[in-house]
Design an enzyme around this catalytic site. Sequence first.
Site, PDB file in Angstrom:
ATOM      1  N   ASN A 273      42.019  10.797  -4.260  1.00  0.00           N
ATOM      2  CA  ASN A 273      41.359  11.634  -3.252  1.00  0.00           C
ATOM      3  C   ASN A 273      40.630  12.753  -3.990  1.00  0.00           C
ATOM      4  OD1 ASN A 273      40.622  13.242  -1.126  1.00  0.00           O
ATOM      5  ND2 ASN A 273      42.698  13.912  -0.615  1.00  0.00           N
TER       6      ASN A 273
ATOM      7  N   LYS B 178      38.531  14.806  -2.854  1.00  0.00           N
ATOM      8  CA  LYS B 178      38.233  15.973  -2.001  1.00  0.00           C
ATOM      9  C   LYS B 178      36.763  16.368  -2.192  1.00  0.00           C
ATOM     10  CE  LYS B 178      43.098  17.027  -2.295  1.00  0.00           C
ATOM     11  NZ  LYS B 178      44.170  18.016  -2.238  1.00  0.00           N
TER      12      LYS B 178
ATOM     13  N   HIS C  29      44.519  14.106   6.734  1.00  0.00           N
ATOM     14  CA  HIS C  29      44.932  14.884   5.557  1.00  0.00           C
ATOM     15  C   HIS C  29      45.228  16.316   6.000  1.00  0.00           C
ATOM     16  CE1 HIS C  29      44.915  16.997   1.767  1.00  0.00           C
ATOM     17  NE2 HIS C  29      45.118  15.821   1.180  1.00  0.00           N
TER      18      HIS C  29
ATOM     19  N   GLU D  14      44.624  19.088   4.749  1.00  0.00           N
ATOM     20  CA  GLU D  14      43.510  20.044   4.636  1.00  0.00           C
ATOM     21  C   GLU D  14      42.572  19.905   5.830  1.00  0.00           C
ATOM     22  OE1 GLU D  14      42.392  18.899   0.689  1.00  0.00           O
ATOM     23  OE2 GLU D  14      44.226  19.831  -0.080  1.00  0.00           O
TER      24      GLU D  14
ATOM     25  N   GLU E 172      52.835  13.539   2.341  1.00  0.00           N
ATOM     26  CA  GLU E 172      52.356  14.618   1.482  1.00  0.00           C
ATOM     27  C   GLU E 172      52.919  15.955   1.970  1.00  0.00           C
ATOM     28  OE1 GLU E 172      48.466  13.468  -0.639  1.00  0.00           O
ATOM     29  OE2 GLU E 172      47.945  14.309   1.290  1.00  0.00           O
TER      30      GLU E 172
ATOM     31  N   GLY F  32      48.499  20.338  -4.590  1.00  0.00           N
ATOM     32  CA  GLY F  32      47.681  21.201  -5.436  1.00  0.00           C
ATOM     33  C   GLY F  32      48.424  22.402  -5.999  1.00  0.00           C
TER      34      GLY F  32
ATOM     35  N   SER G  50      50.857  16.922  -6.027  1.00  0.00           N
ATOM     36  CA  SER G  50      51.079  17.231  -7.445  1.00  0.00           C
ATOM     37  C   SER G  50      51.669  16.057  -8.220  1.00  0.00           C
ATOM     38  CB  SER G  50      51.959  18.471  -7.602  1.00  0.00           C
ATOM     39  OG  SER G  50      51.330  19.599  -7.018  1.00  0.00           O
TER      40      SER G  50
END
Length: 250
Positions: free
Chosen positions: A10, A12, A97, A99, A169, A175, A209
């Site tokens: 991904n 992003k 996702h 985000e 996730e 991240g 991560s």
Amino acid sequence: MSVRRLVVANWKMNKTAAETAEYLDIFLAQLPSLPSDVEIVLAPPFTSIARAASKIKGFGVRLGAQTMHWELRGAYTGEISAPMLLEFGVSHVILGHSERRAYCDETDRTVNLKVHTALQQGIVPIVAVGETLAQRRAGITDDHVVAQTKAAFDGVSAGALPGVVIAYEPIWAIGTGENCDPVEANRVMATIRSSLQGLDETPILYGGSMNTDNVGAYAAQPDINGGLIGGASLDPNGFAQLIRSAAVSP
Ligand code: PGA
């Protein structure tokens, strides 16, 4: 029964089309040294999809999108539809996702609409679920991810579920360099798997991560069938190494 394994990159909001081409020149050269039983999906930004599609032709690498709209066409300024993705050979789409849930108003309802569209159009939905740190501390991780999973697949028949992918996730692990303990991730993922009939053969990926050093520990867990990788997928050599390490399960 063995569930197929996947590694999904991904990217992003990273990499122009030119940078995508450079990345693929390096990454594709390494394919012969990568395990053949791991499906590789690259999800670049929309503007890089055309370039990526022409580069990966014939290599057996799959192409993913990072989101899409649930309608097939119409007055939805700025949106991208399933037919637009299919035209470039996109086979997977990441939906829900965290985000996009946090910054772009993605909700359980829109994820569900998009899952139905993806399945109707023959695109594999990769549905992301996961808890915040506050939810984990409050002891509601399992309830939350099960509710997200049920909402995402509401109205989808059990027979269609082997054709979807779920990514667990934990938001606090994305991240941050603070990955979730593999045994705990596996426990949550087994809970997700048992939350609906039909998920026995559904690949469930860990994301948050994941890197070359920790991927082997995840791959060794029975309910973890691969990874959704952000930061560690951005370097082509590093990503290739991660895929190699994913195969080394004791
Ligand atoms: P990360 O991102 O690997 O950079 O933690 C994972 C993701 O958000 O899909």
